[in-house]
Structures are given as C-alpha cells and as structure tokens.
Design a protein around this motif. Structure first.
Motif, PDB file in Angstrom:
ATOM      1  N   THR A   1      16.371 -35.291 -16.147  1.00 48.28           N
ATOM      2  CA  THR A   1      15.684 -35.518 -14.869  1.00 48.28           C
ATOM      3  C   THR A   1      14.385 -36.285 -15.087  1.00 48.28           C
ATOM      4  O   THR A   1      13.561 -35.897 -15.905  1.00 48.28           O
ATOM      5  N   GLY A   2      14.224 -37.356 -14.331  1.00 47.52           N
ATOM      6  CA  GLY A   2      12.960 -38.089 -14.379  1.00 47.52           C
ATOM      7  C   GLY A   2      12.866 -39.130 -15.485  1.00 47.52           C
ATOM      8  O   GLY A   2      11.903 -39.895 -15.536  1.00 47.52           O
ATOM      9  N   ALA A   3      13.876 -39.198 -16.375  1.00 47.31           N
ATOM     10  CA  ALA A   3      13.794 -40.162 -17.488  1.00 47.31           C
ATOM     11  C   ALA A   3      13.757 -41.596 -16.964  1.00 47.31           C
ATOM     12  O   ALA A   3      12.951 -42.420 -17.408  1.00 47.31           O
ATOM     13  N   GLY A   4      14.621 -41.876 -15.975  1.00 49.34           N
ATOM     14  CA  GLY A   4      14.636 -43.221 -15.385  1.00 49.34           C
ATOM     15  C   GLY A   4      13.324 -43.533 -14.681  1.00 49.34           C
ATOM     16  O   GLY A   4      12.848 -44.672 -14.698  1.00 49.34           O
ATOM     17  N   ASP A   5      12.710 -42.519 -14.085  1.00 49.50           N
ATOM     18  CA  ASP A   5      11.443 -42.712 -13.363  1.00 49.50           C
ATOM     19  C   ASP A   5      10.292 -42.955 -14.347  1.00 49.50           C
ATOM     20  O   ASP A   5       9.389 -43.749 -14.076  1.00 49.50           O
TER      21      ASP A   5
END
Length: 326
Positions: free
Chosen positions: A260-264
């Motif tokens: 979760t949130g890695a792409g962000d």
C-alpha cells in the motif's frame, strides 16, 4: 531552468481511512481486528512530497466527522497545505477495508454511499491555491460520480490554462466503478490531457487488454501531449518513455510487508524531481537518476504497514540506494 526553489505540487482527489487487518495474510472475513490507516492515493502523494522536503497541498472533501478531522490533522502534521479541503456536514468520510493476502497483494472493500469526497463541487474548489501550483496531480477515482467529476474536470482545465503541468496516476480500483468497461472509458476520458502519466504493469494490461511487457502495447497508451509515460513493474523497477528516449531503471529488492502506498511514494518522489527541474523530460541522465530515487522510495514504503506512516525521507532512500550500490 528553476524558477523558485520550492515549487508547489497540488494533489486532488480522495482521502479516506483504510482499515487494515492487524494480522497479515488473512481475508477480511477472517480478520479479528483492524488498524486504521490514513489513505487515498492523492493524499498519500501529497504526504510523500513533504516527507521528501517538497511543498504540497491537497484539494478534496472529507466528512465533518471524527475521521474527516483526523485526516486533515494528519495532512497538517505531515506539512501538507490543507486550505483546499472542505468538510461535508451531510456525508461521511470514505472508508476502505484493505487486506493483504499472503503474497502482500491487496483486496479492497469500500464504504462510499456516497462518501464526502464524491460530493466535492466546482464552487468549492480553492482556485487560488490551485493556480500557485507547478504541478497538478490527480487520479481517476474522482471521475466516477458527480458532482466530483465536474469539479475534477474544472480543476484540470484551470490548471492547463494556467500553464501548470498535469500529472495523472489512474490508480485503477475496479470495485468502485459500475463495470470494467465503465472504468476503462472513465480512466481514458481524460487520458490525452496529461503531461505525465504513471501506470503499473497491471493497469497497462487492464487498459489495453494486452501484454504489459510488450513495448507496442505500452506505446498504444502514448499521446502527443505526453512528456513522460512511466510503467512501474513492482520490485523489477520501472520503464520510461519520452518523445526522444526510453529505457528501464531497475528496482530495489526489500522484504515486502505491505505494498500500500508504494506507487504513491514513487509518484511523490518523481513529481518533486519534475517540479524542481522540468528539463528532466529532455535529459535522460537526470530522468534515470530521479527514477532510481523514486524506485528506492517505493521500495522502502513496502517495508512497513500502511501508506503515510511508511513513506520514506530522502535520507532513507539514499541509504537504500547506497547499500545496494556497494
């Protein structure tokens, strides 16, 4: 050509609460307890930018409820300008239950009927704040229903007219759309407006219904206005395409706890590099450097639970890059 030392990046869209099982690798039904984590891709990106020393603002809407106020507090604690956030007295802040399967991949269940973020109106947009931006960043969830869709289109148009760079990370969340076709059409409806697009390999496959590893499949997503198209390939790193060059930048292998949130984290890092120096679109060496740094940010974000708490600082990312270089 840098105009001012800390350019503003404005992120638009949803901010919500993710409820994550306190035990990894179980389905939502099997989970005994949940930890609440702030989420919503555009808000995560805004926090990723400030964590790296950049300047960001978030425009969106939350419920005038405990969770909504908690989320705005989190933005403020993370140094994100929250002047563009409105509160809706009649709708709740959106919730999502997210579980990590054994392989670290996610399963989502959303509570939005309708949630406050979907009810943002054109008249509530903080145009003064928007027009100070160097980059305007958004996803596709804000396109799903009215009135938020119209607000989104108005904000994009205003940004474009003010000469602001448009950044798009579609963040496909199929459970939120009426159907797969509606999602594909909705996501593509604003595709040709963006200067920069980041998609994951899975999203390439969903949007094109082709093999995301094939270059001609990826390039079917190219359009003339684009300055940069980036495809993230998880721990393998990313591929980049510009008008004059293309290539691949390897990722960093780490022990994955939660993606979760890695792409962000990746997007926030890259947008900060772009905002500081737009010549990055024409300079392959600079771009590769920025992408490697963004890969490191994305990798670090997967090493702990939740998105915002796991976002790295610049020194964390540099340390990872250095450790892998030796």
């Amino acid at each position: 050509m840098t105009t001012n030392p800390t350019p503003l990046i404005v992120s638009f869209g949803e901010m919500l609460i993710d409820f994550v099982p306190d035990v990894a690798g179980v389905s939502l039904a099997e989970s005994g307890g949940f930890i609440k984590a702030p989420g919503g891709a555009p808000a995560n990106v805004a926090c990723a930018i400030t964590k790296l020393g950049g300047k960001s603002a978030f425009i969106g809407k939350v419920g005038d409820d405990e969770f909504g106020h908690m989320l705005v507090d989190i933005l403020k604690k993370n140094g994100v300008n929250s002047e563009g956030v409105c509160y809706d007295p009649h709708a709740r802040t959106a919730l999502a239950f997210v579980t990590l399967k054994k392989n670290g991949e996610r399963e989502f269940m959303f509570y939005r009927n309708p949630s406050a973020d979907m009810l943002l109106q054109e008249s509530e947009l903080n145009m003064g704040l928007l027009k100070q931006a160097k980059v305007f960043h958004y996803g596709s969830i804000s396109l799903i229903s009215e009135p938020c869709r119209s607000a989104h289109l108005t904000a994009m148009k205003a940004a474009r007219e003010a000469g602001i760079l448009l950044s798009y990370d579609p963040n496909v969340r199929l459970p939120l759309w009426p159907s797969s076709d509606a999602a594909r059409d909705g996501i593509k409806s604003i595709w040709n407006e963006a200067d920069f697009i980041k998609v994951s390999d899975d999203e390439v496959s969903f949007l094109t219904q082709g093999d995301p590893q094939k270059e001609d499949v990826v390039l079917s997503l190219w359009h003339d206005r684009l300055k940069l198209l980036v495809v993230t390939d998880g721990e393998k790193g990313c591929r980049y395409f510009t008008k004059s060059f293309k290539g691949r930048v390897p990722g960093f292998s780490v022990k994955v706890v939660d993606t979760t949130g890695a792409g962000d984290a990746f997007v926030g890092s890259l947008l900060l590099s772009v905002a500081k120096d737009t010549s990055i679109f024409e300079n392959e060496e600079k771009l590769r450097e920025a992408l490697s740094f963004a890969n490191a940010c994305g990798a670090i974000c997967t090493t702990q639970k939740g998105a915002i708490p796991a976002l790295p600082s610049g020194s964390d990312a540099l340390a990872l890059m250095k450790s892998k270089a030796n």
